[in-house]
Design an enzyme around this catalytic site. Structure first.
Site, PDB file in Angstrom:
ATOM      1  N   ARG A 162      11.100  -1.687  11.066  1.00 28.54           N
ATOM      2  CA  ARG A 162      10.006  -1.238  11.926  1.00 28.54           C
ATOM      3  C   ARG A 162       9.846  -2.212  13.091  1.00 28.54           C
ATOM      4  NH1 ARG A 162       4.818   0.029   8.204  1.00 28.54           N
ATOM      5  NH2 ARG A 162       3.815  -1.126   9.882  1.00 28.54           N
ATOM      6  N   ARG A 184      11.212  -5.757   4.934  1.00 35.19           N
ATOM      7  CA  ARG A 184      11.010  -4.307   4.720  1.00 35.19           C
ATOM      8  C   ARG A 184      12.028  -3.525   5.554  1.00 35.19           C
ATOM      9  NH1 ARG A 184       5.091  -2.048   5.273  1.00 35.19           N
ATOM     10  NH2 ARG A 184       5.060  -3.436   7.076  1.00 35.19           N
ATOM     11  N   ARG A 235      -0.763  -9.071  12.998  1.00 36.37           N
ATOM     12  CA  ARG A 235      -1.350  -8.015  12.162  1.00 36.37           C
ATOM     13  C   ARG A 235      -2.158  -8.608  11.004  1.00 36.37           C
ATOM     14  NH1 ARG A 235       3.937  -5.295  10.908  1.00 36.37           N
ATOM     15  NH2 ARG A 235       2.770  -4.053   9.405  1.00 36.37           N
ATOM     16  N   LYS A 256       0.834  -1.210   0.000  1.00 33.58           N
ATOM     17  CA  LYS A 256       0.000   0.000   0.000  1.00 33.58           C
ATOM     18  C   LYS A 256       0.866   1.258   0.000  1.00 33.58           C
ATOM     19  CE  LYS A 256      -2.092  -1.048   3.864  1.00 33.58           C
ATOM     20  NZ  LYS A 256      -1.377  -2.310   4.170  1.00 33.58           N
TER      21      LYS A 256
HETATM   22  P1  ADP Z   1       0.873  -1.666   7.330  1.00 34.86           P
HETATM   23  O1  ADP Z   1       1.452  -0.691   6.349  1.00 34.86           O
HETATM   24  O2  ADP Z   1       1.802  -2.807   7.579  1.00 34.86           O
HETATM   25  O3  ADP Z   1      -0.490  -2.123   6.931  1.00 34.86           O
HETATM   26  P2  ADP Z   1       0.421   0.625   9.029  1.00 34.86           P
HETATM   27  O4  ADP Z   1       1.646   1.428   8.935  1.00 34.86           O
HETATM   28  O5  ADP Z   1      -0.763   1.057   8.225  1.00 34.86           O
HETATM   29  O6  ADP Z   1       0.770  -0.906   8.707  1.00 34.86           O
HETATM   30  O7  ADP Z   1      -0.066   0.504  10.533  1.00 34.86           O
HETATM   31  C1  ADP Z   1       0.823   0.151  11.576  1.00 34.86           C
HETATM   32  C2  ADP Z   1       0.041   0.086  12.871  1.00 34.86           C
HETATM   33  O8  ADP Z   1      -0.537   1.365  13.166  1.00 34.86           O
HETATM   34  C3  ADP Z   1      -1.150  -0.881  12.876  1.00 34.86           C
HETATM   35  O9  ADP Z   1      -0.752  -2.213  13.193  1.00 34.86           O
HETATM   36  C4  ADP Z   1      -2.037  -0.265  13.968  1.00 34.86           C
HETATM   37  O10 ADP Z   1      -1.553  -0.574  15.266  1.00 34.86           O
HETATM   38  C5  ADP Z   1      -1.822   1.235  13.756  1.00 34.86           C
HETATM   39  N1  ADP Z   1      -2.816   1.816  12.840  1.00 34.86           N
HETATM   40  C6  ADP Z   1      -2.584   2.379  11.635  1.00 34.86           C
HETATM   41  N2  ADP Z   1      -3.716   2.831  11.078  1.00 34.86           N
HETATM   42  C7  ADP Z   1      -4.722   2.522  11.956  1.00 34.86           C
HETATM   43  C8  ADP Z   1      -6.127   2.704  11.964  1.00 34.86           C
HETATM   44  N3  ADP Z   1      -6.762   3.289  10.929  1.00 34.86           N
HETATM   45  N4  ADP Z   1      -6.826   2.264  13.048  1.00 34.86           N
HETATM   46  C9  ADP Z   1      -6.209   1.693  14.084  1.00 34.86           C
HETATM   47  N5  ADP Z   1      -4.896   1.467  14.143  1.00 34.86           N
HETATM   48  C10 ADP Z   1      -4.136   1.889  13.096  1.00 34.86           C
HETATM   49  P1  ADP Z   2       2.160  -1.874   3.179  1.00 40.42           P
HETATM   50  O1  ADP Z   2       2.145  -0.358   3.210  1.00 40.42           O
HETATM   51  O2  ADP Z   2       0.932  -2.439   2.530  1.00 40.42           O
HETATM   52  O3  ADP Z   2       2.397  -2.471   4.530  1.00 40.42           O
HETATM   53  P2  ADP Z   2       4.725  -1.612   1.760  1.00 40.42           P
HETATM   54  O4  ADP Z   2       4.436  -0.760   0.579  1.00 40.42           O
HETATM   55  O5  ADP Z   2       5.475  -0.999   2.886  1.00 40.42           O
HETATM   56  O6  ADP Z   2       3.365  -2.331   2.261  1.00 40.42           O
HETATM   57  O7  ADP Z   2       5.502  -2.913   1.214  1.00 40.42           O
HETATM   58  C1  ADP Z   2       5.912  -3.940   2.122  1.00 40.42           C
HETATM   59  C2  ADP Z   2       7.294  -4.430   1.706  1.00 40.42           C
HETATM   60  O8  ADP Z   2       7.187  -5.169   0.472  1.00 40.42           O
HETATM   61  C3  ADP Z   2       8.301  -3.311   1.424  1.00 40.42           C
HETATM   62  O9  ADP Z   2       9.581  -3.749   1.820  1.00 40.42           O
HETATM   63  C4  ADP Z   2       8.204  -3.101  -0.094  1.00 40.42           C
HETATM   64  O10 ADP Z   2       9.439  -2.610  -0.632  1.00 40.42           O
HETATM   65  C5  ADP Z   2       7.924  -4.512  -0.585  1.00 40.42           C
HETATM   66  N1  ADP Z   2       7.032  -4.562  -1.757  1.00 40.42           N
HETATM   67  C6  ADP Z   2       6.018  -3.717  -2.080  1.00 40.42           C
HETATM   68  N2  ADP Z   2       5.420  -4.090  -3.235  1.00 40.42           N
HETATM   69  C7  ADP Z   2       6.055  -5.219  -3.648  1.00 40.42           C
HETATM   70  C8  ADP Z   2       5.903  -6.082  -4.790  1.00 40.42           C
HETATM   71  N3  ADP Z   2       4.952  -5.872  -5.710  1.00 40.42           N
HETATM   72  N4  ADP Z   2       6.736  -7.152  -4.892  1.00 40.42           N
HETATM   73  C9  ADP Z   2       7.691  -7.368  -3.949  1.00 40.42           C
HETATM   74  N5  ADP Z   2       7.887  -6.594  -2.862  1.00 40.42           N
HETATM   75  C10 ADP Z   2       7.084  -5.527  -2.704  1.00 40.42           C
END
Ligand code: ADP
Ligand code: ADP
Length: 214
Positions: free
Chosen positions: A160, A127, A171, A13
């Site tokens: 992270r 990541r 998660r 994302k």
């Molecule tokens: P990822 O990119 O791996 O999906 P995020 O960076 O979006 O993770 O979120 C990391 C953490 O921040 C989540 O596991 C949660 O604890 C918190 N968080 C982020 N967005 C929300 C939300 N909209 N509601 C509740 N918790 C959130």
């Molecule tokens: P999210 O915000 O959904 O948690 P990220 O964009 O941070 O996800 O991506 C999670 C990890 O996977 C990062 O290390 C990123 O560089 C890698 N990644 C993202 N898209 C791809 C893809 N299409 N193929 C392989 N690795 C990816």
């Protein structure tokens, strides 16, 4: 363009959001990034959120909703915005709809990135993020030019604290239980389209742009 990007942790994302906001010149509103910023600044909100984030569970809705309300009412959202990581459950989606209603606007599209759970664990544990600017890398799929350093500012790359395998599993479970019902919620609104997130980063971007152009 008023957009939401949905998908499990590690789906890509954040990576795709960067490209989408460049294309449309709209702000990227990532609740995860905003919460991490609060933690690094040591605010009361950051202190409250940290325990939940380290465990991999959701931060209470009340904390997140006020952040988002404040953010989407700023002037720079006139041409739209991209919400990443919000909404995270049905109750947040209902609150978002109510807030958008008040502002007299609707979501245009919801992008749903679909990736197999096994792939998610390896993506998240490999990541790395820049300790200064938050840029995201992957030691396998998207390494920086110089190992351990950010391409943009040369700062150290870090893992992270919630990207440990045990926490990523929590998660993913939280996503399945609380966030995935949003897929049906937005399908019913007619705004959601799926993208195969198991492809390369560039292929995923291409499919997203095609979906947004429709
Ligand atoms: P990822 O990119 O791996 O999906 P995020 O960076 O979006 O993770 O979120 C990391 C953490 O921040 C989540 O596991 C949660 O604890 C918190 N968080 C982020 N967005 C929300 C939300 N909209 N509601 C509740 N918790 C959130
Ligand atoms: P999210 O915000 O959904 O948690 P990220 O964009 O941070 O996800 O991506 C999670 C990890 O996977 C990062 O290390 C990123 O560089 C890698 N990644 C993202 N898209 C791809 C893809 N299409 N193929 C392989 N690795 C990816």
């Amino acid at each position: 363009m008023k957009l939401v990007i949905l998908g499990p942790p590690g789906a890509g994302k954040g990576t795709q959001s960067k490209k989408i906001v460049e294309r449309y010149n709209i702000p990227h509103i990532s609740t995860g990034d905003i919460l991490r910023e609060h933690i690094s600044l040591g605010t009361d909100l950051g202190k409250e959120a940290k325990g939940y984030m380290d465990q991999g569970t959701l931060v209470p809705d009340s904390l997140v909703l006020s952040l988002v309300q404040e953010r989407i009412s700023r002037d720079d959202t006139k041409n739209g915005f991209l919400l990443d990581g919000f909404p995270r459950n049905v109750s947040q989606a209902v609150s978002l709809d109510a807030e958008l209603d008040k502002l007299g606007i609707n979501l245009d599209k919801v992008i749903n990135i679909v990736v197999d759970p096994k792939e998610l664990i390896s993506r998240a544990t490999s990541r790395r993020v820049c300790s200064e600017c938050g840029a995201t890398y992957n030691v396998v799929a998207k390494p920086p030019k110089v190992e351990g350093k950010c391409d943009f500012d040369g700062a150290d790359l870090i893992t992270r604290s919630d990207d440990k395998e045990e926490t990523v599993s929590v998660r993913i479970q939280v996503y399945t239980d609380q966030t995935s019902p949003l897929i049906d919620y937005y399908k019913a609104q007619g705004t959601l389209f799926d993208v195969d997130g198991s492809q390369s980063i560039d292929e995923v971007t291409k499919d997203i742009f095609e979906g947004l152009d429709k």
